[in-house]
Design an enzyme around this catalytic site. Structure first.
Site, PDB file in Angstrom:
ATOM      1  N   ARG A  50      15.458 -46.663  35.564  1.00 15.41           N
ATOM      2  CA  ARG A  50      15.173 -45.414  34.833  1.00 15.41           C
ATOM      3  C   ARG A  50      13.998 -44.681  35.480  1.00 15.41           C
ATOM      4  O   ARG A  50      13.979 -43.463  35.580  1.00 15.41           O
ATOM      5  CB  ARG A  50      14.876 -45.688  33.355  1.00 15.41           C
ATOM      6  CG  ARG A  50      14.327 -44.441  32.670  1.00 15.41           C
ATOM      7  CD  ARG A  50      14.354 -44.450  31.160  1.00 15.41           C
ATOM      8  NE  ARG A  50      13.997 -45.668  30.520  1.00 15.41           N
ATOM      9  CZ  ARG A  50      12.750 -46.155  30.410  1.00 15.41           C
ATOM     10  NH1 ARG A  50      11.731 -45.513  30.933  1.00 15.41           N
ATOM     11  NH2 ARG A  50      12.538 -47.290  29.786  1.00 15.41           N
ATOM     12  N   TYR A 102      23.961 -18.584  31.756  1.00 18.05           N
ATOM     13  CA  TYR A 102      25.034 -19.529  31.435  1.00 18.05           C
ATOM     14  C   TYR A 102      24.988 -19.856  29.930  1.00 18.05           C
ATOM     15  O   TYR A 102      23.908 -20.063  29.371  1.00 18.05           O
ATOM     16  CB  TYR A 102      24.858 -20.798  32.293  1.00 18.05           C
ATOM     17  CG  TYR A 102      25.680 -21.958  31.816  1.00 18.05           C
ATOM     18  CD1 TYR A 102      27.059 -21.868  31.716  1.00 18.05           C
ATOM     19  CD2 TYR A 102      25.076 -23.158  31.450  1.00 18.05           C
ATOM     20  CE1 TYR A 102      27.817 -22.932  31.254  1.00 18.05           C
ATOM     21  CE2 TYR A 102      25.826 -24.230  30.997  1.00 18.05           C
ATOM     22  CZ  TYR A 102      27.202 -24.108  30.895  1.00 18.05           C
ATOM     23  OH  TYR A 102      27.941 -25.156  30.430  1.00 18.05           O
ATOM     24  N   ASP A 174      17.410 -20.903  38.451  1.00 24.60           N
ATOM     25  CA  ASP A 174      18.635 -21.706  38.469  1.00 24.60           C
ATOM     26  C   ASP A 174      19.426 -21.271  39.708  1.00 24.60           C
ATOM     27  O   ASP A 174      19.936 -20.151  39.774  1.00 24.60           O
ATOM     28  CB  ASP A 174      19.431 -21.465  37.173  1.00 24.60           C
ATOM     29  CG  ASP A 174      20.624 -22.407  37.050  1.00 24.60           C
ATOM     30  OD1 ASP A 174      21.200 -22.763  38.098  1.00 24.60           O
ATOM     31  OD2 ASP A 174      20.980 -22.772  35.915  1.00 24.60           O
ATOM     32  N   LYS A 199      28.002 -28.918  40.589  1.00 27.49           N
ATOM     33  CA  LYS A 199      28.714 -27.818  41.244  1.00 27.49           C
ATOM     34  C   LYS A 199      28.715 -27.958  42.776  1.00 27.49           C
ATOM     35  O   LYS A 199      29.199 -28.947  43.273  1.00 27.49           O
ATOM     36  CB  LYS A 199      28.113 -26.494  40.765  1.00 27.49           C
ATOM     37  CG  LYS A 199      27.818 -26.449  39.265  1.00 27.49           C
ATOM     38  CD  LYS A 199      29.083 -26.556  38.411  1.00 27.49           C
ATOM     39  CE  LYS A 199      28.876 -26.153  36.994  1.00 27.49           C
ATOM     40  NZ  LYS A 199      28.749 -27.080  35.952  1.00 27.49           N
TER      41      LYS A 199
HETATM   42  N1  PLP Z   1      23.321 -23.735  35.138  1.00 25.55           N
HETATM   43  C1  PLP Z   1      24.405 -23.025  35.487  1.00 25.55           C
HETATM   44  C2  PLP Z   1      24.225 -21.720  36.203  1.00 25.55           C
HETATM   45  C3  PLP Z   1      25.685 -23.495  35.188  1.00 25.55           C
HETATM   46  O1  PLP Z   1      26.764 -22.760  35.542  1.00 25.55           O
HETATM   47  C4  PLP Z   1      25.822 -24.725  34.497  1.00 25.55           C
HETATM   48  C5  PLP Z   1      27.163 -25.255  34.151  1.00 25.55           C
HETATM   49  O2  PLP Z   1      28.165 -24.603  34.309  1.00 25.55           O
HETATM   50  C6  PLP Z   1      24.667 -25.432  34.144  1.00 25.55           C
HETATM   51  C7  PLP Z   1      23.431 -24.917  34.476  1.00 25.55           C
HETATM   52  C8  PLP Z   1      24.769 -26.732  33.386  1.00 25.55           C
HETATM   53  O3  PLP Z   1      25.173 -27.753  34.228  1.00 25.55           O
HETATM   54  P1  PLP Z   1      25.899 -29.103  33.716  1.00 25.55           P
HETATM   55  O4  PLP Z   1      27.253 -28.722  33.259  1.00 25.55           O
HETATM   56  O5  PLP Z   1      25.882 -29.970  34.928  1.00 25.55           O
HETATM   57  O6  PLP Z   1      25.066 -29.657  32.601  1.00 25.55           O
END
Ligand code: PLP
Length: 388
Positions: A50, A102, A174, A199
């Site tokens: 962890r 998002y 992000d 992604k």
């Molecule tokens: N940030 C963006 C721009 C996203 O498109 C997403 C998910 O689609 C996330 C964060 C969240 O990621 P996760 O689905 O891996 O928790």
């Protein structure tokens, strides 16, 4: 001092041929949850997974180098990565967030606000007056998402970071939609870079994971400590797979982007399409900023169908090659309907304010042949035309 390696080389070669035990070329995977002490009061390099794990550290080190940060924490999802950054804000501190972020991020921000952990203001960060008004309230953190999900709006990271710093705020970007292959926010003034490694970084739609890269060593330490305290560190197996995917990041994104450029062009000239949101199109409002701060336009795009929700249904049910599914950034092409899928939780009014209509569709363009992708889309359009 050795010359810093080119990011292409870092992605492919970081950690390669460093195994001292058997001289394995590919860094081995360490699944062990715990590590033996050398003796009484003598721990080794690792104690407990962890807290730290060699496979996860290898991925973190590669990500920190690619983003140009002092250190990185690899966590169990992109949402955990966003939350780790929010947890750095002192109780009641103001967070300035994009109004069209998002849907999961939107929900997380609202939930933390409701519980009194943060104060929150959503703004259109492309609106200078609105942004200045928000910054005048002395925020603790400015969260940026560019290009935004799903409208592909582009904001000027350097300009916002400069203004936010003057206001005393930290800046988190992000970078999920582009990856460090196409955008490096720390070089533009960001304190934190957030990734859903689910992604492009992993790129094969078989891991859910996240990462936070910090520009400053003190922030990197604070984050490493926090992810251990709350126990949101990523699993070693996931880290191993993500690093495996990351090796081909540049090659994948280059090809996927070439397909996306062709698709954007095709859609832009289609009579059943109202508007295409792709920063690589000169007609895109963020084209100039994207050219200045991105190394490419990426492989995500969205578009408005000229039609009602029945047209959307006909299109997504008839489309070929693209799979109707959430997520993005994998080698396979996906289509999503944000209003009923990724951004459903945002609610009708917030979607209206953000500009996410019921006829908006989002594409994550993959590595298939361009001709098959275009034919797949045409099958959807034909289904709409046949309805009429
Ligand atoms: N940030 C963006 C721009 C996203 O498109 C997403 C998910 O689609 C996330 C964060 C969240 O990621 P996760 O689905 O891996 O928790």
């Amino acid at each position: 001092m050795p010359k810093p390696k080119d990011p292409h080389t870092i992605a492919v070669a970081n950690g390669i041929a460093t195994d001292k035990t058997f001289r394995a070329v590919t860094p081995p995977i360490y699944l062990s949850s715990t590590f033996a002490f050398d003796g009484y009061e003598k721990s080794g390099a690792y104690e407990y997974t962890r807290t730290a794990n060699p496979s996860r550290d290898m991925l973190a080190d590669t990500l920190a180098k690619l983003e140009g940060g002092a250190g990185a924490a690899v966590v169990c999802s992109g949402m955990a990565a966003v939350d780790v950054v929010l947890a750095q804000v002192s109780k009641g501190g103001l967070v300035v967030a994009p109004h069209d972020c998002y849907g999961g991020t939107y929900r997380l921000l609202e939930t933390r606000q409701r519980s009194g952990q943060i104060d929150l203001v959503f703004v259109d960060q492309g609106d200078k007056t609105a942004l200045s008004a928000a910054l005048a309230r002395s925020p603790a953190l400015v969260l940026i998402e560019t290009p935004s999900n799903p409208l592909m709006r582009v904001v000027d990271i350097k300009a916002i970071a400069t203004q936010a710093k003057k206001a005393g705020a930290k800046v988190a970007v992000d970078n999920t939609f582009l990856s460090p292959a196409l955008q490096r926010p720390i070089a533009l003034g960001a304190d934190f870079v957030i990734h859903s490694t689910t992604k492009y970084l992993n790129g094969h739609s078989d891991v859910v994971g996240g990462a936070v890269i910090a520009a400053a060593a003190a922030d990197a330490e604070a984050i490493a400590e926090w992810v251990n305290i709350v126990g949101v560190t990523g699993a070693p197996f996931d880290a191993y797979l993500t690093l495996r995917g990351l090796r081909t990041l540049f090659a994948r994104i280059e090809r996927q982007q070439a397909n996306a450029v062709s698709i954007a062009d095709f859609l832009q000239n289609h009579k059943l399409v109202r508007v295409v949101h792709y920063p690589g199109l000169p007609s895109h409002p963020g084209y100039a900023i994207a050219r200045a701060q991105q190394a490419g336009s990426g492989a995500m795009l969205s578009f408005e169908l000229a039609g009602d929700t029945e047209a959307v249904r006909a299109f997504v049910e008839a489309i070929e090659v693209f799979t109707l599914a959430e997520s993005l950034g994998g080698v396979e092409s996906l289509i999503a309907h944000p209003a009923t899928m990724t951004h459903a939780k945002m609610g009708v009014e917030a979607r209206r304010v953000a500009g996410i209509s019921d006829s908006l569709l989002r594409l994550s363009v993959g590595l298939e042949a361009e001709s098959d992708l275009l034919a797949g889309l045409e099958a959807g359009f034909t289904a709409i035309s046949n309805r009429r």
